[in-house]
Write a protein that holds these residues in place. Sequence first.
Motif, PDB file in Angstrom:
ATOM      1  N   GLU A 143       0.823  -1.207   0.000  1.00 19.58           N
ATOM      2  CA  GLU A 143       0.000   0.000   0.000  1.00 19.58           C
ATOM      3  C   GLU A 143       0.860   1.261   0.000  1.00 19.58           C
ATOM      4  OE1 GLU A 143      -2.569  -0.263   3.303  1.00 19.58           O
ATOM      5  OE2 GLU A 143      -3.845  -1.853   2.459  1.00 19.58           O
ATOM      6  N   ASP A 144       1.976   1.222   0.742  1.00 18.58           N
ATOM      7  CA  ASP A 144       2.882   2.375   0.765  1.00 18.58           C
ATOM      8  C   ASP A 144       3.488   2.610  -0.622  1.00 18.58           C
ATOM      9  OD1 ASP A 144       2.356   2.756   3.412  1.00 18.58           O
ATOM     10  OD2 ASP A 144       4.132   1.688   4.123  1.00 18.58           O
ATOM     11  N   ARG A 145       3.902   1.484  -1.246  1.00 22.81           N
ATOM     12  CA  ARG A 145       4.471   1.622  -2.596  1.00 22.81           C
ATOM     13  C   ARG A 145       3.444   2.214  -3.555  1.00 22.81           C
ATOM     14  NH1 ARG A 145       6.300  -3.801  -1.611  1.00 22.81           N
ATOM     15  NH2 ARG A 145       8.489  -3.842  -0.935  1.00 22.81           N
ATOM     16  N   LEU A 146       2.209   1.697  -3.472  1.00 22.43           N
ATOM     17  CA  LEU A 146       1.145   2.188  -4.350  1.00 22.43           C
ATOM     18  C   LEU A 146       0.863   3.670  -4.089  1.00 22.43           C
ATOM     19  CD1 LEU A 146      -0.973   1.587  -6.485  1.00 22.43           C
ATOM     20  CD2 LEU A 146      -2.527   0.870  -4.660  1.00 22.43           C
ATOM     21  N   ALA A 147       0.852   4.037  -2.797  1.00 24.31           N
ATOM     22  CA  ALA A 147       0.606   5.435  -2.446  1.00 24.31           C
ATOM     23  C   ALA A 147       1.716   6.340  -2.991  1.00 24.31           C
ATOM     24  CB  ALA A 147       0.491   5.594  -0.935  1.00 24.31           C
ATOM     25  N   ILE A 167       3.626   5.711  -5.600  1.00 28.04           N
ATOM     26  CA  ILE A 167       3.477   5.756  -7.057  1.00 28.04           C
ATOM     27  C   ILE A 167       2.387   6.743  -7.443  1.00 28.04           C
ATOM     28  CG2 ILE A 167       2.784   4.424  -9.086  1.00 28.04           C
ATOM     29  CD1 ILE A 167       4.133   1.996  -7.804  1.00 28.04           C
ATOM     30  N   GLN A 168       1.250   6.687  -6.727  1.00 27.66           N
ATOM     31  CA  GLN A 168       0.161   7.616  -7.016  1.00 27.66           C
ATOM     32  C   GLN A 168       0.589   9.066  -6.769  1.00 27.66           C
ATOM     33  OE1 GLN A 168      -2.987   6.137  -4.537  1.00 27.66           O
ATOM     34  NE2 GLN A 168      -3.705   4.642  -6.043  1.00 27.66           N
ATOM     35  N   GLU A 169       1.334   9.282  -5.685  1.00 24.78           N
ATOM     36  CA  GLU A 169       1.818  10.623  -5.386  1.00 24.78           C
ATOM     37  C   GLU A 169       2.761  11.122  -6.467  1.00 24.78           C
ATOM     38  OE1 GLU A 169       4.174  13.023  -1.799  1.00 24.78           O
ATOM     39  OE2 GLU A 169       3.784  10.866  -1.652  1.00 24.78           O
ATOM     40  N   SER A 170       3.655  10.211  -6.938  1.00 28.64           N
ATOM     41  CA  SER A 170       4.581  10.573  -8.003  1.00 28.64           C
ATOM     42  C   SER A 170       3.829  10.925  -9.291  1.00 28.64           C
ATOM     43  CB  SER A 170       5.559   9.430  -8.262  1.00 28.64           C
ATOM     44  OG  SER A 170       6.416   9.725  -9.332  1.00 28.64           O
ATOM     45  N   LEU A 171       2.816  10.118  -9.616  1.00 34.46           N
ATOM     46  CA  LEU A 171       2.018  10.395 -10.820  1.00 34.46           C
ATOM     47  C   LEU A 171       1.280  11.718 -10.695  1.00 34.46           C
ATOM     48  CD1 LEU A 171       0.566   6.826 -11.538  1.00 34.46           C
ATOM     49  CD2 LEU A 171       2.369   8.022 -12.800  1.00 34.46           C
ATOM     50  N   LEU A 172       0.779  12.002  -9.491  1.00 37.92           N
ATOM     51  CA  LEU A 172       0.069  13.259  -9.266  1.00 37.92           C
ATOM     52  C   LEU A 172       1.003  14.454  -9.448  1.00 37.92           C
ATOM     53  CD1 LEU A 172      -2.524  14.696  -8.427  1.00 37.92           C
ATOM     54  CD2 LEU A 172      -1.832  14.429  -6.036  1.00 37.92           C
TER      55      LEU A 172
END
Length: 209
Positions: free
Chosen positions: A69-73, A75-80
């Motif tokens: 979940e941390d990795r996914l979060a 990744i989402q933050e980086s994409l944002l």
Amino acid sequence: MSFAKSLGKSFVLIIIILILLIGGGLWLDYLDVISVKKTFAPLYKVMGKTPQTSLTATQSRPLVANLDEDRLAKIQESLLLQAETLDKREADIVVKETQLEQTAQELSEREKNQEEREKTFNLAVKKYDDKNVNVEQIATNLNGMAPKNAVDILVAMDDQTVIDVLRKVEELAKANGTSSMGSYWLSLMPSERAAEIQRKMINKPESLN
């Protein structure tokens, strides 16, 4: 005596076999090949240990899930952040394009105004050249006439044209090294008209405009 001895050996062998079975089972259970924890639970209690159950074996899974979940979060933050950067770049490009369009429009207007000024200037030069040619032709023609006829023509002209012709006559006389007829023509004109022309010639610069 031999029977008791044989019985003792058999018992020892049975104990050894049981030990091997228990040890092998525990080893296979450790390797997760078979599950014998519930069967050997009393033995674990005697030894003062808690058998590993399926619940305790999976206690580490929530930690793995949290890491995912941390990795996914992240990744989402980086994409944002990348999306925000792209949006900012796009906005900057739009602003620059607008500025370039305004600059191009201003340059176009300046070029158009410059063309208009050049056109006006060229027309003025042409007008001056045409008038200068006409005035020179009139002056040449008057120089070839009798003074009285020349004066009659001058009197019919407006003051500015008379002034231009008289100045051209003076210019031609200097160029040819001859005497100018301008002063004599003025003396033959009506006194009031002659005085007005002389006053204007003194007050205005030598220009055909």
